[in-house]
Design an enzyme around this catalytic site. Structure first.
Site, PDB file in Angstrom:
ATOM      1  N   CYS A   1       0.817  -1.207   0.000  1.00 28.66           N
ATOM      2  CA  CYS A   1       0.000   0.000   0.000  1.00 28.66           C
ATOM      3  C   CYS A   1       0.852   1.258   0.000  1.00 28.66           C
ATOM      4  O   CYS A   1       0.350   2.358  -0.180  1.00 28.66           O
ATOM      5  CB  CYS A   1      -0.965  -0.019   1.181  1.00 28.66           C
ATOM      6  SG  CYS A   1      -2.001  -1.493   1.171  1.00 28.66           S
TER       7      CYS A   1
ATOM      8  N   CYS B   1     -14.124   1.094   7.757  1.00 32.73           N
ATOM      9  CA  CYS B   1     -13.330   0.554   6.660  1.00 32.73           C
ATOM     10  C   CYS B   1     -13.408   1.471   5.451  1.00 32.73           C
ATOM     11  O   CYS B   1     -14.431   2.094   5.201  1.00 32.73           O
ATOM     12  CB  CYS B   1     -13.859  -0.825   6.255  1.00 32.73           C
ATOM     13  SG  CYS B   1     -13.974  -1.959   7.638  1.00 32.73           S
TER      14      CYS B   1
ATOM     15  N   HIS C   1      -9.268   2.967  -1.711  1.00 29.91           N
ATOM     16  CA  HIS C   1      -7.826   2.730  -1.712  1.00 29.91           C
ATOM     17  C   HIS C   1      -7.368   1.966  -2.951  1.00 29.91           C
ATOM     18  O   HIS C   1      -7.168   0.768  -2.913  1.00 29.91           O
ATOM     19  CB  HIS C   1      -7.447   1.967  -0.437  1.00 29.91           C
ATOM     20  CG  HIS C   1      -5.997   1.634  -0.316  1.00 29.91           C
ATOM     21  ND1 HIS C   1      -4.994   2.433  -0.839  1.00 29.91           N
ATOM     22  CD2 HIS C   1      -5.374   0.584   0.261  1.00 29.91           C
ATOM     23  CE1 HIS C   1      -3.833   1.873  -0.586  1.00 29.91           C
ATOM     24  NE2 HIS C   1      -4.024   0.745   0.073  1.00 29.91           N
TER      25      HIS C   1
ATOM     26  N   LYS D   1     -10.727   6.799   3.666  1.00 30.01           N
ATOM     27  CA  LYS D   1     -12.130   6.678   4.074  1.00 30.01           C
ATOM     28  C   LYS D   1     -13.073   7.203   3.000  1.00 30.01           C
ATOM     29  O   LYS D   1     -14.077   6.605   2.694  1.00 30.01           O
ATOM     30  CB  LYS D   1     -12.284   7.476   5.378  1.00 30.01           C
ATOM     31  CG  LYS D   1     -13.454   7.137   6.209  1.00 30.01           C
ATOM     32  CD  LYS D   1     -13.245   5.870   6.976  1.00 30.01           C
ATOM     33  CE  LYS D   1     -14.309   4.847   6.812  1.00 30.01           C
ATOM     34  NZ  LYS D   1     -15.395   5.015   5.935  1.00 30.01           N
TER      35      LYS D   1
END
Lengths: 472, 471, 399
Positions: free
Chosen positions: C82, C205, C341, C337
């Site tokens: 990431c 999440c 992602h 958020k």
């Protein structure tokens, strides 16, 4: 004197009440409940459990042979006994063998073990019988069958139970069968398969055996009888003159169900858990013929009182809360395709890591004493290279350090409980908790290891260890 | 005047001798039906064959003028998902046309033809393309395994430029169970054939023809040709005799011995063959069969000569390769299990990339004029960004630049011939070559494009274009 | 070691709309972000001398050149889980510092929504990867939730504190036109949302999105020579900490901190001479793949003491209002958020937000903070006990 050195058994955690089955399909309910393997269990993993119970306090390296008996081997071509031997970390030159296709396989294996020991080719033979038979939804077998396993260590050095006599007869009578690529058993109408089969063959065989043993039914403190169902069990006992109250070993139809090749072995374990020195026991096993054995309990039985066996595993249970969950456990539901990535598996990695993955052996650093798991080249604490001793993890208990409940899992049953476990005596394990009630899991709880199928990616069964709250 | 303004057909390149099927069964003593049957290649299905027939039909016709596309088949690749849309997309038709699938009956092809005639008469459409294709599975070892063939046909219905006018029609339906397939069956089921033929095929078609002739006060001798659906070769003759047609002079060949019974496409294929040979003024009796009967009186106009230049039935029947072995047939039809092929179908990608992958569009740079396939947003030659026109390449000829024969790649029919070819008028194409003899591939050979199913994975069929030697 | 402080400048940036971009492919995303960056910098593709492509899904540098038809220049594809987006910027920055090239492109991109449903990442598999692997079966939320459980048990943090973080991030993201989710939520909504991996609920999440962001960079000394605008920002520090991955096996890992984030932030502070991050740094775009991850950043980057994040959350120290009272604004852009992602894109997208805030060009005026001079970006891959963390500090040149 040849006989049983130790015994163990396993009953899976979950029970499906026959009322639930009846509710799903309509129609009358059978009595009681049946034991149901979790989605991550199969005959192999249950066999490991029974063997672990049987081998408490016994050096695994002292075992010379392992015979695995099942009607539901996880593979058609690939020996389950060899996988179990690896799991139990047996000697490399252990003789392993799979026996299948007949419900009476386990007592037939007694004879193979007796031969091996008499001939001197082995001193201790482990016989494991385990079954997890899948039944057609809305069938009689669905009500009847349950899952479970039993294990016996056989040998001739001061057995806890001597095996005094054996009688074997074969019969090619077709009553129930399963074809190679079919999931469910087939059978014929009851009046034929019992009237001409079991109900005739069984009393004849027992009578012939008693004659050969020069004994009468009254000589036995306990009688263990194979039966296709509860009614025939009662009928056979009556026909043989077995006293239902004092002599007859309960068959567990109402709380476990018919466990195939593990059925008589599990009953025998239950008998032995209650037996006293001097008790004589008669066992009758059936399926494509009959095996009859006469046994005598010795004082050695007292050393085996800590086995969980049938008694403790029966008491430790969780309900399957609805019938559909059972269908999911047995993979009987066609699931929506797509979704997440397909599981894969690398055979070289499985082979390379087998000590780690299958035997669950960690390492202890000789320099700083830290327990390393999974296997490391450099100690995770002091970075020393290659100074390790093997350190078994599988037999350690531990405490839950932290956990989470994953609802987005590809596991058949959500949530998937991921858990960090701190091992007694040092070391940490990161894995999943199975056989669990999500409502009662908490930090600090004591957990133990259990061997499970974690997925079927790569076209094979991938086994590894999970945790569960301590049973028994 | 409403009628047929064009017709095209498609017969897959492979033929399997019926004797080769019979030989496998009954210990080598299986009974062979005469002739051979057409077998779709492993990468073909009813969608891809319908695209072929439609391209043949639309030769020389502006595709922008098509207002509707009706697809007829009993073996559409999807149970829920319209095949006509995929055919229309591959043909690069306009977006705002009406599409429909006609299914479940061997009469589906002529049912669709009638709906098209209605649409043109009603004025809701000027030109409607009717395409029918079938790729049915006869049960292994049954006579139907030998009788059935694979193929497709397309006819264009309009009220201008008519080559064969519709002079009269008659339809009736009948629910006799003679040949059928349930929603879960793989193979076609059949009743005892004397029952099926007597009370199904013969009785229904005879009734349909006699009612039609009665209605228009005509008799068999008023027709130049009878284009009759054939149950099989023997029953085809029996029907003609019963109806009073002369088998030598009036009866159109049923294609049974060269192609086989092609199901929902069959009657229209026989009609297409009739039109290929018709002269102006010829009156044609045309019938289909299946759950009843559709019967038509058609008459060739003086424009019938416009049909020339198409491959049609004649050209496709003549262009063939022998399927060397019955096992290949089993493999092509996935009867030995599905072979897992490379490729990752993703619904979003298939949808997003449809203009180049299905419509076969390339990008033609507005600044430097170069053509690229697939479509490029930034021109590889001059770097112009988002400045291009889409051009259709599926109707272009190609020349093989280089190739390889990949035996390592997993394929139903190895080796995979990987090709780089130059497109006439500019551009380069990179794809597999199908319908080929691997020994006869050479640099410089002329090629054409053909729409095929590349692979099926996760229950999604992915289609795009391959190359083949010119047929 | 030579410090990179102020030696490298970002002179142009671009960022796509993030979201479920079913209508475009990876190449389109690349073209979209690169075009905006080129226009912002006032140069053309041919001026680029080398490029870094940060992507998890693309496995080589070729897709960047294929999409943009670059002129046979060097392209490196980098991947660091990431942290991939910041890894592309790190590679580009050090190549400039080495004077290997004069003008370079760093671009992060990810096309996730062609893979069907899901999100949450792959569950652990037997036999995957070069290291001994074993049968943990948990998704990304299942792994992060382990830390939340422990933080709750140890420090008395509650689910409502995590909810307040999410409420703040959605409040910011609602005012960002490039964000995937643009609706405000309440603490009650967050607490009552479906469970994903207890104790993490849906609003704890981040989503799964497609997106891309790009930066045009050169040496600060060359900015005038090449005629770039003078509102460029400079790189103050770059960090990467690659963990040993043993955190889940060592008994002394407490599941209460991100060691890799702590180590990387220390690298940043040392390089840039930061003594008190809470006083000196204005904004932080951190890797809030889960609300618990942002909470850990507060503590491990040194913005508050370990275990006290809940007090600052209750005080609103890291909100826009908190910033105006002298605090630090976390994820003023909306964070993962609000953006989802897309793995390779996130680090570049965080950089874009800092770039715009420092320039005073936040796309929605109400989100523009006053006097932003130093902003920190943070991208972290892996899971508790097993991370790789990338960080970057950017600011006004000379400050």
């Amino acid at each position: 004197m040849f006989g049983i050195l130790s015994y163990g058994a396993y009953v899976p955690m979950f029970r499906l009440s026959r009322d639930q089955i009846a509710k799903a399909w309509g129609g009358g309910s059978g009595a009681g409940e049946k034991a149901v393997a979790n989605f991550d269990e199969d005959s192999l993993t249950m066999g490991v459990e029974a063997a672990v119970d049987c081998l408490q306090g016994i050096d695994h390296k002292s075992i010379d042979a392992l015979y695995f008996v099942s009607l539901t081997h996880p593979y058609q071509e690939k020996q389950a006994a060899s996988i179990i031997a690896e799991v139990l970390d047996l000697k490399p030159d252990t003789f392993t063998l799979d026996i299948d296709n007949s419900p009476r396989g386990a007592t037939s294996a007694f004879r193979l073990a007796a031969d091996a020991i008499a001939s001197g080719s082995a001193k201790k033979v482990l016989v494991i019988a385990s079954d997890c038979r899948v039944t057609a939804p809305h069938s009689g077998d669905e009500m009847l069958f349950g899952d479970g396993a039993a294990a016996f260590l056989l040998g001739d050095a001061r057995p806890a139970v001597t095996i005094d006599n054996a009688y074997h007869v074969f019969n090619s009578f077709m009553d129930t069968w399963r074809l190679p690529n079919e999931p469910f058993n087939r059978t014929w109408e009851d009046r034929f398969i019992f009237g001409e089969g079991y109900s005739k063959i069984a009393p004849q065989a027992v009578a012939a055996a008693l004659k050969q043993f020069k004994a009468t039914i009254k000589d036995f403190a306990k009688v263990v009888l194979y039966a296709p169902d509860q009614r025939r069990h009662t009928e056979l006992a009556r026909a043989l003159g077995v006293d239902a109250k004092t002599q007859l070993q309960e068959a567990f139809f109402n709380n476990i169900g018919h466990t195939g090749s593990a059925f008589v072995p599990m009953m025998l374990v239950a008998t032995l858990q209650e037996a006293k020195a001097g008790d004589k026991i008669l066992t009758f096993n059936y399926g494509d013929g009959c095996d009859v054995h006469a046994l005598t309990v010795t004082a050695g039985i007292e050393k085996l009182r800590n086995r969980r066996g049938i008694k403790k595993y029966l008491a430790s249970k969780l309900p399957v809360s609805y019938y559909q969950q059972y269908l999911i456990f047995r993979d009987l539901v066609i699931e929506e395709p797509g979704g997440r990535a397909t599981r894969t598996s690398s055979l070289p990695v499985l082979w390379r890591e087998r000590k780690n993955l299958v035997s669950l052996i960690g390492q202890k650093c000789r320099v700083c004493g830290t327990v390393n798991f999974p296997l490391q080249r450099l100690c995770i604490e002091c970075q020393t290279e290659g100074e390790f001793d093997d350190y078994p993890i599988w037999d350690k208990k531990g405490k839950i350090f932290t956990f989470s409940m994953d609802e987005r899992t590809v596991q058949p049953v959500a949530p998937s409980v991921a858990c960090i476990m701190d091992l007694e005596g040092g070391g940490r394990f990161y894995g999943n908790i199975t056989d669990r009630d999500p409502a009662t899991i908490d930090v600090g709880q004591e957990v133990e290891f259990t061997f499970r199928n974690i997925h079927d990616g790569g076209g094979l069964h991938n086994y590894f260890w999970k945790m569960r709250t301590v049973r028994g | 005047m409403v009628g047929i303004t064009s017709a095209g057909a498609y017969v897959p390149i492979y033929r399997l001798a019926r004797g080769d099927i019979a030989r496998v069964w009954a210990g080598g003593r299986g009974v062979a039906v005469a002739g051979e049957r057409a077998v779709a290649n492993f990468d073909e299905d009813t969608i891809s064959m319908a695209v072929e027939a439609s391209i043949d039909c639309l030769k020389g016709i502006d595709r922008e003028q098509i207002d509707g596309l009706y697809f007829a088949s009993t073996t559409a690749p999807y149970r829920e998902k319209q095949s006509a849309t995929m055919v229309a997309e591959a043909l690069d038709l306009r977006r705002e046309i009406f599409t429909a699938d006609f299914t479940d009956s061997l009469r589906a092809g002529t049912n669709a033809m009638r709906a098209a005639i209605d649409a043109v008469k009603a004025g809701s459409a000027k030109k409607v393309l009717v395409t029918a294709a079938d790729c049915r599975l006869g049960a292994l070892q049954s006579e139907y395994e030998q009788n059935f063939g694979d193929g497709a046909v397309a006819i264009l219905i309009s009220n201008s430029g008519v080559i064969a006018s519709v002079e009269g029609s008659y339809s009736h339906s009948n629910d006799i169970i003679d040949l059928w397939r349930t929603d879960t069956n793989t193979f076609v089921n059949a009743s005892e054939d004397r029952f099926s033929v007597t009370y199904g095929y013969l009785e229904n078609v005879q009734e349909g023809v006699s009612k039609l002739l009665e209605r228009y006060n005509l008799s068999p001798k008023d027709f130049a040709k009878a284009a009759l659906y054939a149950f099989d070769a023997r029953r085809h003759l029996e029907l003609a005799r019963n109806l009073g047609f002369d088998a030598k002079t009036q009866l159109q060949d049923s294609l049974f011995n060269t192609v086989g019974n092609t199901g929902a496409a069959y009657a229209l294929m026989i009609l297409a063959a009739t039109l290929e040979e018709a002269k102006a003024g010829d009156r044609i009796l045309f019938t289909s069969y299946g759950d009843g009967c559709d019967a038509y009186i058609l008459q060739a106009t003086d424009k019938i000569g416009k049909l020339k230049g198409r491959k049609g039935i004649k050209g496709h029947v003549a262009s063939k390769l022998p399927l060397p072995d019955y096992t290949k047939y089993l493999r092509y039809r996935s009867l030995l299990g599905e072979l897992a092929l490379a490729g990752e179908p993703v619904a979003t990608i298939n949808w997003r990339e449809r203009n180049w992958s299905v419509r076969c569009h390339g990008s033609k740079c507005r600044e430097c004029g170069k053509i690229e396939w697939p479509i490029q947003r930034i021109c590889a030659y001059c770097g112009a960004k988002d400045n291009y026109d889409e051009v259709r390449l599926s109707d272009k000829k190609l020349t093989l630049t280089t190739f390889s024969k990949d035996s390592l790649a997993r394929s139903v029919d190895p080796p995979i011939i990987v090709c780089i070819a130059s497109i006439e008028g500019g551009g380069r194409f990179y794809a597999h070559m199908t319908d080929r003899d691997p020994d006869k591939v050479e640099v410089g050979m002329p090629l054409e494009l053909t729409f095929r199913r590349l692979y099926s994975k996760d229950d999604i069929h992915t289609y795009s274009w391959k190359m083949r030697p010119i047929r | 070691m030579e410090s990179i402080k102020d030696k490298v400048a970002i002179v142009g940036m671009g960022c796509t709309k993030f979201g479920e971009r079913f209508d475009v492919g990876g190449f389109d995303l690349i073209i979209e972000s690169a075009s905006e960056a080129l226009e912002d910098a006032g140069i053309e593709l041919k001026d680029i001398q080398a490029a870094w492509l940060g992507s998890s899904g693309f496995s080589t540098g070729q897709p960047l050149s294929h999409a943009l038809k670059l002129n046979y220049i060097p392209v490196a594809r980098v991947e660091n889980a990431c942290g991939t987006g910041l890894e592309a910027i790190r590679g580009a920055a050090y190549a400039l510092m080495a004077k290997a090239y004069d003008i370079v492109l760093a671009l992060g991109v990810e096309k996730l929504k062609d893979r069907g449903r899901g999100g949450g990442g792959a569950e652990g598999e037997t036999g995957k990867g070069p290291q001994p692997s074993y049968g943990i079966q948990a998704t990304a939320p299942g792994r992060y939730a382990l830390a939340a459980t422990k933080h709750f048990a140890t420090y008395g943090t509650e689910r409502k504190h995590l909810a307040m973080i999410s409420v703040k991030s959605h409040h910011n993201g609602a005012r960002n036109p490039r964000a995937m989710f643009r609706r405000e939520i309440t603490v009650e909504q967050a607490l009552n949302a479906p469970m994903i991996a207890w104790p993490l609920g849906l609003f704890d999440c981040c989503g799964v999105a497609d997106g891309s962001a790009a930066a045009i960079m050169c040496r600060t000394e060359d900015v005038k020579k090449f005629g770039f605008r003078d509102d460029f920002i400079t790189v103050k520090a770059l960090a990467n900490s690659c963990g040993q991955g043993t955190g889940k096996n060592r008994e002394d890992y407490d599941f209460l901190h991100w060691e890799e984030t702590y180590r990387a932030s220390q690298q940043i502070y040392q390089q840039a001479g930061i003594k008190d991050p809470r006083k000196e740094i204005d904004i932080v775009e951190c890797h809030d793949c889960f609300s618990i991850a942002e909470l850990m950043c507060y503590e491990d980057m040194g913005f508050c003491q370990k275990g006290t994040a809940k007090d600052d959350i209750e005080a609103g120290s890291f909100t826009q209002e908190g910033y105006e009272r002298g605090g630090v604004a976390f994820n003023i852009g909306g964070g993962l958020k609000s953006f989802g992602h897309p793995i390779g894109a996130s680090g570049c997208r965080e950089t874009y937000e800092i770039y715009k805030e420092i320039q005073g060009k936040a796309q929605e005026p109400s989100r523009q903070l006053k006097n932003v001079e130093l902003g920190m970006a943070h991208s972290q891959g892996g899971h508790p006990g097993n991370f790789v963390c990338n960080m970057a500090l950017y600011g006004i040149p000379g400050k």
